[in-house]
Design an enzyme around this catalytic site. Structure first.
Site, PDB file in Angstrom:
ATOM      1  N   GLY A 108       7.115 -24.493  -0.999  1.00  0.00           N
ATOM      2  CA  GLY A 108       6.505 -25.209   0.110  1.00  0.00           C
ATOM      3  C   GLY A 108       5.202 -25.864  -0.286  1.00  0.00           C
ATOM      4  O   GLY A 108       4.901 -26.977   0.132  1.00  0.00           O
ATOM      5  N   ALA A 109       4.420 -25.161  -1.124  1.00  0.00           N
ATOM      6  CA  ALA A 109       3.130 -25.693  -1.559  1.00  0.00           C
ATOM      7  C   ALA A 109       2.604 -24.798  -2.678  1.00  0.00           C
ATOM      8  O   ALA A 109       3.109 -23.696  -2.908  1.00  0.00           O
ATOM      9  CB  ALA A 109       2.129 -25.742  -0.401  1.00  0.00           C
ATOM     10  N   MET A 110       1.565 -25.282  -3.379  1.00  0.00           N
ATOM     11  CA  MET A 110       0.939 -24.515  -4.451  1.00  0.00           C
ATOM     12  C   MET A 110      -0.562 -24.739  -4.402  1.00  0.00           C
ATOM     13  O   MET A 110      -1.045 -25.867  -4.325  1.00  0.00           O
ATOM     14  CB  MET A 110       1.507 -24.942  -5.813  1.00  0.00           C
ATOM     15  N   GLU A 111      -1.323 -23.620  -4.493  1.00  0.00           N
ATOM     16  CA  GLU A 111      -2.749 -23.614  -4.194  1.00  0.00           C
ATOM     17  C   GLU A 111      -3.655 -24.009  -5.345  1.00  0.00           C
ATOM     18  O   GLU A 111      -4.807 -23.557  -5.411  1.00  0.00           O
ATOM     19  CB  GLU A 111      -3.153 -22.219  -3.714  1.00  0.00           C
ATOM     20  N   ASN A 112      -3.211 -24.850  -6.274  1.00  0.00           N
ATOM     21  CA  ASN A 112      -4.069 -25.260  -7.388  1.00  0.00           C
ATOM     22  C   ASN A 112      -5.488 -25.524  -6.877  1.00  0.00           C
ATOM     23  O   ASN A 112      -5.691 -26.242  -5.900  1.00  0.00           O
ATOM     24  CB  ASN A 112      -3.528 -26.546  -8.026  1.00  0.00           C
ATOM     25  N   HIS A 158      -6.010 -19.401   0.036  1.00  0.00           N
ATOM     26  CA  HIS A 158      -5.922 -19.076  -1.395  1.00  0.00           C
ATOM     27  C   HIS A 158      -7.135 -19.573  -2.186  1.00  0.00           C
ATOM     28  O   HIS A 158      -7.423 -19.041  -3.262  1.00  0.00           O
ATOM     29  CB  HIS A 158      -4.677 -19.713  -2.006  1.00  0.00           C
ATOM     30  N   HIS A 192      -2.497 -21.656   4.918  1.00  0.00           N
ATOM     31  CA  HIS A 192      -2.098 -20.714   3.871  1.00  0.00           C
ATOM     32  C   HIS A 192      -2.734 -21.071   2.534  1.00  0.00           C
ATOM     33  O   HIS A 192      -3.367 -20.244   1.878  1.00  0.00           O
ATOM     34  CB  HIS A 192      -0.571 -20.723   3.754  1.00  0.00           C
ATOM     35  N   GLU A 193      -2.568 -22.331   2.132  1.00  0.00           N
ATOM     36  CA  GLU A 193      -3.074 -22.743   0.811  1.00  0.00           C
ATOM     37  C   GLU A 193      -4.594 -22.760   0.773  1.00  0.00           C
ATOM     38  O   GLU A 193      -5.196 -22.468  -0.274  1.00  0.00           O
ATOM     39  CB  GLU A 193      -2.509 -24.119   0.444  1.00  0.00           C
ATOM     40  N   GLU A 199       2.439 -22.007 -11.424  1.00  0.00           N
ATOM     41  CA  GLU A 199       2.546 -20.605 -11.029  1.00  0.00           C
ATOM     42  C   GLU A 199       4.005 -20.152 -11.052  1.00  0.00           C
ATOM     43  O   GLU A 199       4.882 -20.856 -10.545  1.00  0.00           O
ATOM     44  CB  GLU A 199       1.973 -20.403  -9.621  1.00  0.00           C
TER      45      GLU A 199
END
Length: 986
Positions: free
Chosen positions: A328-332, A368, A364-365, A194
């Site tokens: 911080g993180a990624m919502e794959n 998503h 949060h993730e 992303e």
């Protein structure tokens, strides 16, 4: 993705946190947009030129919609020794209009072969026809030229073979490393796509609208594990000891959500009540730090399924802690990637704030997985809604699943930080056009690239006027120069061109015009959360939730726009609240949490447009005259004042529809009114001594009480502060200091407000007041105004001594009690309060004598380390421990402590280790430089280092962001007020 609230490397309780290359409102302003001519040919009718010199058949940055991807069959074989990969893909496409070329995205990939099959060719196993490949790197596009025109309404299959190096940065398909307890360095390959980096891993239609299904195969060595979005179906053994994992076909999704990883990590797993397998992955030595994340994930996934009334659509969900990760993180979808500090929790070294952070990021993730993954924005200009909603859902989900964390109080601080940034004239709307890859990246990189603005520079921190009307840069000016240079290097990296920086200092005024780049801490996304929270309060929780459910169900596996959400929320009204045109209406009565608008119609889209398409924040000016309230809204600004020539223009262009709430001294009833005009008058039902607007601080606006309004509220706080709600007391403290910064109130009024704090029992309110007072101390200390800073130091210690003395060096109490304890004891030790220094030194000595085996309470761990780091023996011991520690939470506390040393040779060593990237990771270098530069002993050192190592920094500091603390106030006014008021108070 969590950028918006990525945890700062070093948490400072006494300031505002921002990823911003700006110091104390010395406005480093930037013209960061590349002219359109950089992206398009001068002649709009001419074709661009491909890399081989031939005409490239497509001019636009956006892909044509004549070829639609349906399914990707993707094979990847990464080599973790040679650090490259070979891959192939077969894309099933549907042609909507006749065409002789297919345009895809591709970046830094070497395409070795490309063929095309018709559906009939594929059915009869005929070989594909060779395709000519043209590349246009400026748009990160390739063109596949077909020998015969593709016909509409037919399917075709595009096969591409390609290869590339694993990326050295943190985007695309890249390498990450970690050290084992035994000192061995191991490598993993991980993706982060992303917003526009899937094209760095495989040629694709890399836009969110082009959703498709993905079937992924990964070849690996037997000692590794392969992970992807979906569960593994089978593993095939190949010659040479290699294994090939085949994964289930994904649901329909956008390319930026594709993920695959090859590593040797271990996991813990659990099953949700609906049968979803949840696993937490980490490097083998950190597996024992995954248990809290598993517990929280299971709890939160169950909550979201109930809240959204939609089951999680995949059979599994993996969460994995990546050693090197930009955000911080990624919502794959099905494989969420995290920075280690955002997922791992070590009970021995993680504090209460660490636990809150980990819980927030997981919440949060997971949000998503529905809002963003199941329903995706059509284009990146609406990304604020995806991220803003996920930030908002942190509040809802964490409050519901972990009420003991009291996150709603923390959410106030989130919005207060956003207000600080949004009050700058250099702010921008949360929804804005984004076309180029760089513009899209700007939406995520915590960066707001702003146009040139003139801002009155009234600070005496960086510039001093000499008698002969010349200007010189004082000692703190090196800090300004440092941030300017950092701005310039990031500017040149992201735009690949030179940003100019210039100063204009007229002799009679302190006006400064600078080109600048502002690094906002995911300001847009956090503002989105704040206005969504205001909207929820406006509609009522029941209507808001119903609207969200309706939106998600209607657009599942599809794309949507802002307006689609506003329409769903408008249409979520109960039948009794409907009027024609999809407008919610309610009468003057309020039942079942339904909103009353005093007989007004509330059109969600009309109202929300004023918040999304305008930058900034409104100021509500209230003047009470008997039983009448005179209301006026303004554009609230820091750094532009009423006497400035641009003030009027900046006011005339702005008008918000503000959902107001207020209460009075006469009643606990919450009154509501929508302010749609510049001015209005409200009549109170009865006489009252004071009125308080923005109940519980749910609204996104500042309130200024003219006349005797502030005096009446201050009197009430001193007489009986409990008559005002705790969040209202916090809001008053916040607003009064913001108004001081904007020149609307004098500092003595704000200090009068803080006098009641000696009786305050709410930890969040105490922390808010403390943060402003401590901030003034550090401001004076950095200016080397010793008499003022010493007076303020004595004032703080005397004023807060009773509450400081009540603190135990333990982890007892509620989350906010624990955070207050950390803040107070840190303040006491920073001020060299003897009992604090003595206790911290005693604990550090005992800890060293136990060879690090003594468990120090986690909430005071950073304080103890910081005091211990002031001796050479302690500093060296901490550095050794930093290298060996398997706890990311502990490493962050140690690095902070090491950076507090007053010895330049030690700070120099830290910088060298950060540049080397082995002991201190590259992702932490910028934060380290900031921590060193913000201290008087480190400012010159950091500046000299940046200047001397410019070329190396450009290579090292990729996707790493500078953190700085700033406070918006008119120092030329405030500093004098601090001197006089503090002296009088003492």
């Amino acid at each position: 993705m969590v950028n918006s609230h990525r945890k700062p490397m070093f948490t400072i309780h006494t300031g505002f946190y921002c990823l911003v290359a700006i110091l104390l409102q010395i406005c480093i302003c930037s013209q960061f947009s590349v002219p359109s001519s950089h992206h398009f040919t001068e002649d709009p009718g001419a074709f661009p030129v491909a890399s081989n010199g031939e005409p490239f058949p497509w001019q636009e940055l956006r892909l044509p919609n004549v070829v639609i991807p349906l399914h990707y069959d993707l094979f990847v074989h990464p080599n973790l020794t040679s650090l490259d990969f070979v891959a192939s893909e077969k894309i099933e496409v549907l042609v909507s209009n006749a065409t002789q070329f297919i345009i895809l995205h591709s970046k830094d990939l070497e395409i070795t072969n490309a063929t095309l099959q018709s559906e009939e060719d594929s059915r009869y196993m005929k070989s594909g026809k060779e395709l000519k490949v043209l590349s246009y790197p400026a748009h990160q596009q390739i063109a596949l030229l077909v020998p015969e025109k593709l016909m509409p309404h037919l399917k075709y299959y595009v096969a591409i073979d390609f290869q590339a190096r694993l990326s050295d940065g943190f985007k695309g398909f890249y390498k990450s490393t970690y050290r084992t307890l035994g000192g061995e360095t191991r490598i993993l390959a991980v993706t982060d796509f992303e917003p526009t980096q899937a094209r760095m891993a495989f040629p694709c239609f890399d836009e969110p609208l082009f959703k498709a299904n993905f079937s992924i195969k990964i070849r690996r060595e037997s000692g590794h594990t392969a992970l992807s979005n979906m569960p593994k179906v089978k593993t095939i053994e190949l010659e040479g000891g290699l294994l090939e994992d085949h994964f289930e076909t994904t649901v329909k999704m956008s390319t930026y959500l594709v993920a695959y990883i090859v590593c040797d990590f271990h996991s813990v797993s659990g099953i949700t009540s609906s049968g979803v397998k949840v696993s937490i992955y980490a490097s083998p030595d950190k597996r024992n730090q995954t248990h809290y994340a598993l517990q929280a994930s299971l709890k939160l996934l169950d909550f979201y399924e109930k809240y959204f009334d939609i089951n999680y659509p995949l059979p599994k969900l993996d969460l994995i802690a990546i050693p090197d990760f930009a955000s911080g993180a990624m919502e794959n979808w099905g494989l969420i990637t995290y920075r280690e500090t955002s997922l791992l929790f070590d009970p021995k070294t993680s504090s209460a704030s660490d636990k809150l952070w980990v819980t927030r990021v997981i919440a949060h993730e997971m949000a998503h997985q529905w809002f963003g993954n199941l329903v995706t924005m059509e284009w990146w200009n609406d990304i604020w809604l995806n991220e803003g909603f996920a930030n908002y859902m942190e509040l809802i989900a964490v409050n519901a699943t972990y009420p003991e964390l009291q996150f709603d109080d923390h959410f106030l601080d989130v919005c207060f930080e956003v207000i600080t940034k949004d009050s700058l004239n250099s702010s921008r709307p949360i929804s804005k056009p984004a076309e180029t890859p760089t513009q899209i990246q700007e939406m995520f990189d915590e960066v707001s690239y702003n146009k040139v603005v003139n801002i009155t520079c009234r600070w005496k921190l960086c510039f001093q006027k000499k008698r002969n009307n010349d200007y010189k840069i004082n000692s703190l000016g090196h800090w300004c120069q440092f941030l300017l240079l950092v701005s310039l290097f990031i500017c040149s990296f992201f735009r690949h061109h030179t940003c100019s920086i210039k100063f204009k200092l007229p002799l009679k005024t302190y006006h400064t015009t600078l080109f600048f780049i502002s690094f906002f801490n995911s300001f847009v996304f956090l503002k989105g959360a704040c206005i969504l929270n205001m909207l929820k309060d406006f509609l009522g929780e029941e209507k808001f939730q119903k609207g969200i459910i309706q939106y998600l169900k209607k657009f599942s596996y599809r794309n949507a726009k802002n307006d689609d959400l506003w329409n769903s929320l408008s249409n979520s009204c109960l039948e009794s609240d409907f009027t024609s045109g999809g407008v919610c209406h309610s009468d003057s009565k309020m039942t079942n949490n339904m909103l009353t608008f005093l007989g007004e119609n509330a059109e969600v889209k009309e109202m929300m447009t004023t918040w999304t398409l305008q930058k900034g924040i409104p100021l509500l000016v209230v003047k009470q005259d008997g039983r009448s309230l005179r209301l006026q809204q303004e554009h609230f600004l820091q750094g532009v004042f009423q006497e400035d020539p641009e003030w009027r223009a900046l006011q005339e262009r702005y008008l918000w529809h503000i959902p107001l709430t207020y209460c009075t001294s006469s009643s606990n009833v919450i009154h509501r009114h929508i302010l749609k005009s510049k001015t209005d008058i409200l009549d109170l039902p009865e006489k009252t001594s004071w009125v308080k607007f923005n109940v519980d601080s749910n609204g996104y606006y500042i309130v200024h009480y003219e006349g005797h309004g502030w005096d009446q509220l201050i009197t009430q706080l001193n007489q009986n502060h409990t008559l005002l709600r705790p969040k209202d007391r916090i809001g008053l403290i916040h607003d009064v200091f913001q108004l001081v910064g904007a020149g609307r109130l004098t500092l003595d009024k704000a200090l009068d407000m803080t006098h009641y704090l000696k009786h305050e029992t709410s930890s969040p309110a105490l922390l808010k007041g403390l943060s402003y007072l401590e901030l003034f101390y550090h401001m004076m200390d950095r200016r080397n105004i010793s008499d003022v800073s010493e007076n303020l130091k004595r004032y703080l210690l005397q004023y807060f001594k009773p509450v400081i003395d009540r603190q135990s060096w333990s982890d007892e109490g509620s989350v906010w009690d624990r955070m207050l304890r950390s803040a107070l004891l840190k303040l006491a030790c920073d001020l060299n309060h003897a009992p604090c220094i003595q206790k911290a030194a005693e604990l550090f000595s005992q800890w060293m004598e136990s060879s690090g085996k003594l468990n120090i309470p986690t909430d005071v761990l950073k304080i103890v380390y910081s005091v211990g780091a002031q001796t050479t023996t302690g500093w060296n011991y901490l550095l050794e421990l930093y290298e060996l520690s398997m706890s990311s939470a502990e490493k962050y506390k140690i690095l902070y402590a090491l950076s507090t040393s007053k010895h330049q040779e030690k700070l120099q060593k830290l910088i060298e280790l950060g540049m080397e990237g082995k002991v201190i990771k590259t992702q932490d270098l910028a934060a380290l430089l900031h921590a060193i530069a913000r201290r008087p002993k480190g400012q010159q050192l950091a500046w000299d280092f940046v200047r001397e190592n410019w070329t190396h920094l450009l290579k090292k500091l990729v996707f790493v962001y500078i953190q700085c603390v700033f406070f918006h106030t008119d120092v030329s006014v405030a500093s004098n007020q601090v001197e006089s008021n503090v002296s009088q108070s003492i």
